[in-house]
Design an enzyme around this catalytic site. Structure first.
Site, short mmCIF file in Angstrom:
data_model
loop_
_atom_site.label_atom_id
_atom_site.label_comp_id
_atom_site.label_asym_id
_atom_site.label_seq_id
_atom_site.Cartn_x
_atom_site.Cartn_y
_atom_site.Cartn_z
N LEU A 1 0.86 -1.19 0.00
CA LEU A 1 0.00 0.00 0.00
C LEU A 1 0.89 1.24 0.00
O LEU A 1 1.95 1.25 0.64
CB LEU A 1 -0.88 0.03 1.25
CG LEU A 1 -2.25 -0.63 1.20
CD1 LEU A 1 -2.90 -0.56 2.58
CD2 LEU A 1 -3.15 0.00 0.16
N ASP A 2 0.46 2.29 -0.69
CA ASP A 2 1.20 3.55 -0.67
C ASP A 2 1.34 4.04 0.77
O ASP A 2 0.46 3.78 1.61
CB ASP A 2 0.48 4.61 -1.49
CG ASP A 2 0.44 4.28 -2.97
OD1 ASP A 2 1.30 3.50 -3.42
OD2 ASP A 2 -0.44 4.82 -3.68
#
Length: 309
Positions: free
Chosen positions: A46-47
């Site tokens: 995930l960013d």
């Protein structure tokens, strides 16, 4: 002599609701430390600014990480029109501005272009490797990274809200490798303006959902209280394998697989089992317990990854 691993040998998946203040690797490391786990990995990055579902695998579940990463995903994000950033999200530096503020009707008219199988260029700041180096490392050094377009699948791209004149909220259902930052960036360009993501949340990865997720704060409280066995928080290894066909084996067949040997399916009664695993990988089980990831070679089941649980 092989070095002995440190930690508790846990096996299974923990579904973390990742905070937007750390990377996926940092979040995984924190969870591993809290549970004193011997071995861990995560099922899909995930960013850093993103929150939501980060499946974390422990022990033998790490052998199934790739299947979690391949799972169907859903996201919700807010994008802001009028400003483009070098990261395509709020963490970056503004590199362009534009006056356009599309209406809901204009957005709805363009969304069909971004559903189905579409060509997408990943963000400059991404984990994709270029000549052996991560694109985000090259971008941070000031290099212009030329990333190739790739085909991704978007099943749903839905406008669900309008927080302000500058902002729009979307929900997306998609397949492996789809970047929300690219979807937002490209949609803005198609509407004659620029934009970037300000809020990003992953709602699901395959069977991993917010319903069975725990936050870092909740996990810290559970561990500190010492009233629950941490293993009670883990989902079974096979949770990541719901897209694979399962084939049930006898105790003798399962034992062969555990020793790295193949299992011949030559009896008349094996025809149905053969059909179940005719294409690609399958999960071999014994009395409902996972034994190995297998593939079919002619009429022989061969172990790909043995699951020692």
């Amino acid at each position: 002599m092989a070095r002995k691993r440190k930690g508790v040998p846990r096996h299974g998946w923990l579904v973390l609701d990742k905070p937007g203040t750390m990377t996926s690797t940092q979040a995984m490391a924190k969870v591993r430390w809290l549970l004193k786990a011997e071995k861990a990995g995560h099922g899909g990055t995930l960013d850093p600014i993103a929150t939501g579902i980060l499946p974390i695998a422990f022990g033998e579940a790490t052998k199934t990480v790739q299947y979690a990463m391949d799972g169907h995903k859903t996201y919700r994000f807010v994008m802001k029109f009028g400003e483009a950033t070098d990261t395509d999200d709020r963490a970056g530096t503004v590199i362009a501005t534009a006056p356009g503020r599309p209406t809901d009707a204009e957005i709805e008219a363009v969304l069909p272009r971004f559903t189905g199988l579409i060509a997408q260029v990943p963000p400059q700041y991404s984990a994709i490797k270029v000549d052996g180096e991560r694109a985000y490392d090259l971008a941070r050094e000031g290099e212009v990274v030329e990333l190739a377009s790739r085909t991704v699948r978007v099943d749903r791209y839905q406008l669900i809200g309008r927080p302000s004149a500058d902002e729009v909220e979307f929900e997306v259902a998609c397949g492996k490798g789809t970047y929300m930052r690219s979807l937002a960036r490209d949609l803005a360009v198609a509407l004659g303006t620029v934009g970037h993501i300000t809020v990003l949340r992953r709602l699901s990865v395959g069977r991993f959902t917010l319903e069975n997720a725990v936050t870092l704060e909740e996990l810290e409280q559970i561990v500190a209280a010492g009233e629950r066995d941490p293993d009670d928080l883990l989902l079974p290894i096979e949770t990541a394998l719901d897209q694979l066909p399962a084939i049930d084996l006898s105790a003798t067949e399962a034992q062969r697989l555990r020793h790295g040997q193949g299992v011949l399916l030559l009896r008349r009664g094996d025809l149905e089992r053969l059909e179940a695993v005719r294409e690609g990988a399958a999960l071999a089980t014994e009395a409902g317990r996972p034994v190995a990831l297998v593939r079919l070679d002619g009429a022989e089941l061969k172990p790909v990854r043995v699951l020692h649980v």
